[in-house]
Design an enzyme around this catalytic site. Structure first.
Site, PDB file in Angstrom:
ATOM      1  N   GLU A 153       5.505  -4.148   4.798  1.00 10.84           N
ATOM      2  CA  GLU A 153       4.395  -4.561   3.942  1.00 10.84           C
ATOM      3  C   GLU A 153       4.023  -3.475   2.938  1.00 10.84           C
ATOM      4  OE1 GLU A 153       1.442  -6.464   2.099  1.00 10.84           O
ATOM      5  OE2 GLU A 153       2.509  -7.458   3.745  1.00 10.84           O
ATOM      6  N   THR A 165       4.291 -10.930  -0.469  1.00 12.93           N
ATOM      7  CA  THR A 165       5.214 -10.938   0.658  1.00 12.93           C
ATOM      8  C   THR A 165       6.182 -12.111   0.593  1.00 12.93           C
ATOM      9  OG1 THR A 165       3.641  -9.789   2.088  1.00 12.93           O
ATOM     10  CG2 THR A 165       5.360 -11.070   3.172  1.00 12.93           C
ATOM     11  N   HIS A 177      -1.771  -2.948   5.246  1.00 12.58           N
ATOM     12  CA  HIS A 177      -2.507  -4.024   4.580  1.00 12.58           C
ATOM     13  C   HIS A 177      -3.985  -3.798   4.872  1.00 12.58           C
ATOM     14  CE1 HIS A 177      -3.796  -7.981   3.295  1.00 12.58           C
ATOM     15  NE2 HIS A 177      -2.560  -8.362   3.034  1.00 12.58           N
ATOM     16  N   ASP A 214       8.560  -5.358   0.992  1.00  9.12           N
ATOM     17  CA  ASP A 214       8.447  -6.705   0.448  1.00  9.12           C
ATOM     18  C   ASP A 214       8.011  -6.666  -1.016  1.00  9.12           C
ATOM     19  OD1 ASP A 214       5.846  -5.831   0.974  1.00  9.12           O
ATOM     20  OD2 ASP A 214       5.202  -7.679   1.947  1.00  9.12           O
ATOM     21  N   HIS A 215       7.136  -5.701  -1.339  1.00 12.30           N
ATOM     22  CA  HIS A 215       6.656  -5.501  -2.716  1.00 12.30           C
ATOM     23  C   HIS A 215       5.896  -4.196  -2.740  1.00 12.30           C
ATOM     24  CE1 HIS A 215       2.570  -6.590  -1.384  1.00 12.30           C
ATOM     25  NE2 HIS A 215       3.146  -7.559  -0.700  1.00 12.30           N
TER      26      HIS A 215
END
Length: 652
Positions: free
Chosen positions: A289, A329, A461, A513-514
């Site tokens: 993440e 995501t 996150h 994911d990013h």
């Protein structure tokens, strides 16, 4: 009674409300300006245009908000004006509306803090997944203080309305039929004008992305995103004949070891390798993440928050110049499972008819692998379980139930409470999900079948909470701490895995994911798509740093080439280690579609617009260039063909 109240009579409260909304909206807009002080354009013309464009959209927004009250004032008989029923209805709904709008303004501030944008399709998605979002808000912000503040401000604003005589005048004044119809038709006329002739992207007038975003009205943007979540490429973007588009892409994907299976609108081909394939190795794939490249010391970070990953970069196949395809995501999941450019609108992970696609899982299944997806939260979020379950993966998550649906014949396994040491709004901590994967891998090893285990992490996150005592940064204080904890958890994963009998025959793949943030002053913030990727546990002589510019979609074709596998491919990605690999990266938002080749960047926008830039890596700036037609046609071809194949169910 003040002049405003006496002038508008029965509509006094409504006019006070409208003026209040417009003033507060501009105050919020100015706050965003000050927030991004160093990045917005303060040119006087740009400043005025930002504020006036925002005021224009605020008029449209308040017209939509006011329709119900205008209808009420129109149909309520004069003989009931000021009655107990009239007072109860007006007090209640005015208070409720002001409360909701004050809360919305607070929500816009938190949304800007996270995404540096006004409400967009992400906010629409969050409205669907209320459990995760509400829990995240509770854990990220002092909710009693927040709600208390909203209630206090609501009371203050209503008290101002009261002191200015708005309620008194509204309850003591009557309106004739002509006035009622004039107000009703004017309000409906404004709403229809905005509904049919004004689009949210008309606020995007500036090359400075922040000025354009601040020009918007958050509520208007929210409903525009709600309406436009699905976007057909040919309806919104510049296109070319399909024959030409597929001709360009088939040429780009051609390689000495590939043969196309068909001559129609298809990229399906057989990939062969002259070297005999390796023994089927287990694969543990970790999608991390929000792991921006800028967090690593390897890329210049000086805070030492990724010591393990930085050490791993020296003893792995490490991608130095790889870019994420998107900002969420589900975009990362789409890229690493389908190896496809980002199509406009929603990610394929969230779209209907996304089952039985040809994914990387299909390649593993053809070689008799056991394929599993691990997620520490409820995989209902973002449609993950339906997507992974519908494409061959068994599911391990914190949800309930054994089978997803009658159509998806996949086992769903619950992560039990006794397997959890720490959990927040988004799911269990990274250590716990890795421990669950290790436990399943032990069982898989005993069956003698190779396994492909896909793990999605959650700890990096907001609210950035994790088990105490693991690292030297207190839990819940910053993303920096969450990044360092994720790095620690990955180190623990490898420490434990190295004791397993299956470790020597297992390859580990780690990729983000990013990035943690994707917003900047330009249309596309290129630097905020740069992510790290690692392939770990090949023989030491194969370790290297790959400098070629590439994309998430190239990761699996590269790994399959390292395995020397022969396989069928519907993938847009290519083997980066091929001497004929042409450097490029594909990336975008849900509306912007980008092809980058070294320092040249072409951006396709809806309304069939395009822009061409040179990118300065040193200061991450874009400089406009005249459109290169060949570059433009190639950009169109990547995205037009990807959209065509999915929408016509040719990836199944």
């Amino acid at each position: 009674m003040n002049k405003l109240s006496s002038k508008f009579g029965r509509y006094s409260l409504l006019m006070h409300f409208i003026f209040w909304f417009l003033i507060l909206s501009q105050f919020l807009r100015i706050s965003f300006f000050l927030w991004q002080y160093s990045e917005v354009s303060w040119n006087i013309i740009d400043l005025l245009r930002t504020l006036l464009t925002g005021l224009f959209f605020d008029f449209g927004t308040v017209a939509f908000i006011s329709i119900c009250s205008v209808l009420y004032y129109t149909v309520m008989p004069n003989k009931w004006v000021g009655s107990f029923l009239d007072k109860i209805l007006i007090y209640f709904f005015t208070s409720l509306t002001v409360f909701i709008l004050v809360f919305t303004f607070f929500a816009e501030l938190t949304f800007w803090d996270e995404f540096k944008t006004r409400f967009n399709f992400i906010a629409v998605d969050y409205l669907i997944y209320t459990h995760e979002v509400v829990a995240n808000i509770q854990q990220s912000y002092p909710l009693p203080v927040l709600i208390g503040g909203v209630l206090l401000l609501t009371f203050v604003f209503l008290f101002i309305f009261y002191k200015r005589g708005a309620f008194t005048t509204t309850f003591s004044s009557k309106a004739n039929l002509k006035t009622r119809l004039s107000v009703l038709l004017s309000t409906i006329g404004i709403a229809l004008f905005f509904g049919f002739f004004i689009t949210n992207n008309q606020a995007e007038w500036s090359q400075n992305r922040y000025n354009s975003e601040i020009s918007k009205s958050g509520i208007y943007s929210f409903f525009a995103a709600f309406r436009n979540n699905q976007m057909k490429y040919v309806d919104f973007y510049t296109s070319i004949p399909n024959d030409k588009a597929f001709g360009i892409i088939r040429k780009k994907l051609t390689s000495p070891n590939s043969v196309y299976s068909r001559n129609d609108y298809s990229i399906h081909r057989k990939i062969t390798d002259r070297i005999p394939s390796l023994e089927n190795k287990n694969v543990v794939f970790v999608l991390v993440e929000s792991l921006s490249g800028s967090f690593l010391k390897e890329f210049g970070n000086k805070e030492n928050i990724t010591p393990f990953l930085d050490s791993l970069a020296q003893k792995s196949i490490f991608f130095e110049n790889l870019y994420a395809t998107g900002t969420r995501t589900v975009r990362g999941m789409e890229a690493v499972t389908l190896c496809i450019p980002p199509t406009p609108g929603q990610s394929i992970v969230k779209r209907p008819d996304n089952q039985n696609l040809y994914t990387v899982c299909s390649v593993f299944k053809s070689r008799k692998y056991d394929c599993n997806f691990f997620y520490g939260g409820d995989g209902y979020f973002d449609n993950m379980n339906a997507y992974f379950g519908g494409n061959g993966f068994n599911i391990y998550d914190r949800g309930r139930g054994s089978v997803l649906s009658d159509e998806i014949k996949t086992v769903r396994n619950n992560i039990n409470d006794n397997e959890v040491t720490f959990e927040n709004a988004w799911g269990i901590c990274d250590e716990d999900i890795f421990n669950k994967m290790l436990k399943v891998a032990d069982s898989q090893y005993k069956t003698g079948k190779p396994f492909f285990n896909f793990v999605m992490t959650t700890s990096n996150h907001r609210p950035f909470t994790y088990p105490s005592g693991k690292i030297d940064i207190p839990s819940g204080t910053s993303r920096k701490g969450a990044v360092k904890y994720t790095d620690f958890a990955l180190k623990e994963l490898f420490r434990k895995a190295q004791t397993k009998p299956w470790f020597k025959n297992t390859v580990f793949v780690i990729i983000a994911d990013h990035c943690a943030s994707s917003a900047g002053k330009d249309e596309i913030d290129v630097a905020n798509y740069h992510i790290p990727a690692f392939i770990v546990n090949f023989p030491e002589k194969q370790n290297q740093k790959i400098a070629q510019q590439c994309s998430q979609i190239d990761l699996w074709p590269t790994l399959f080439s390292l395995f020397h596998w022969n396989y069928q491919s519907d993938f847009f990605g290519k083997n980066v280690l091929d001497s004929q690999f042409e450097q490029r990266a594909l990336m975008g938002t849900y509306r912007k579609l980008v092809l980058m080749k070294k320092d040249k960047v072409m951006i396709l926008s809806d309304q069939k617009k395009q822009a061409f830039y040179s990118w300065n890596k040193e200061d991450n700036s874009l400089k406009s260039l005249p459109i290169d037609q060949s570059f433009l046609q190639e950009t169109i071809s990547w995205y037009q063909t990807a959209d065509f194949l999915f929408t016509n169910k040719l990836l199944q």
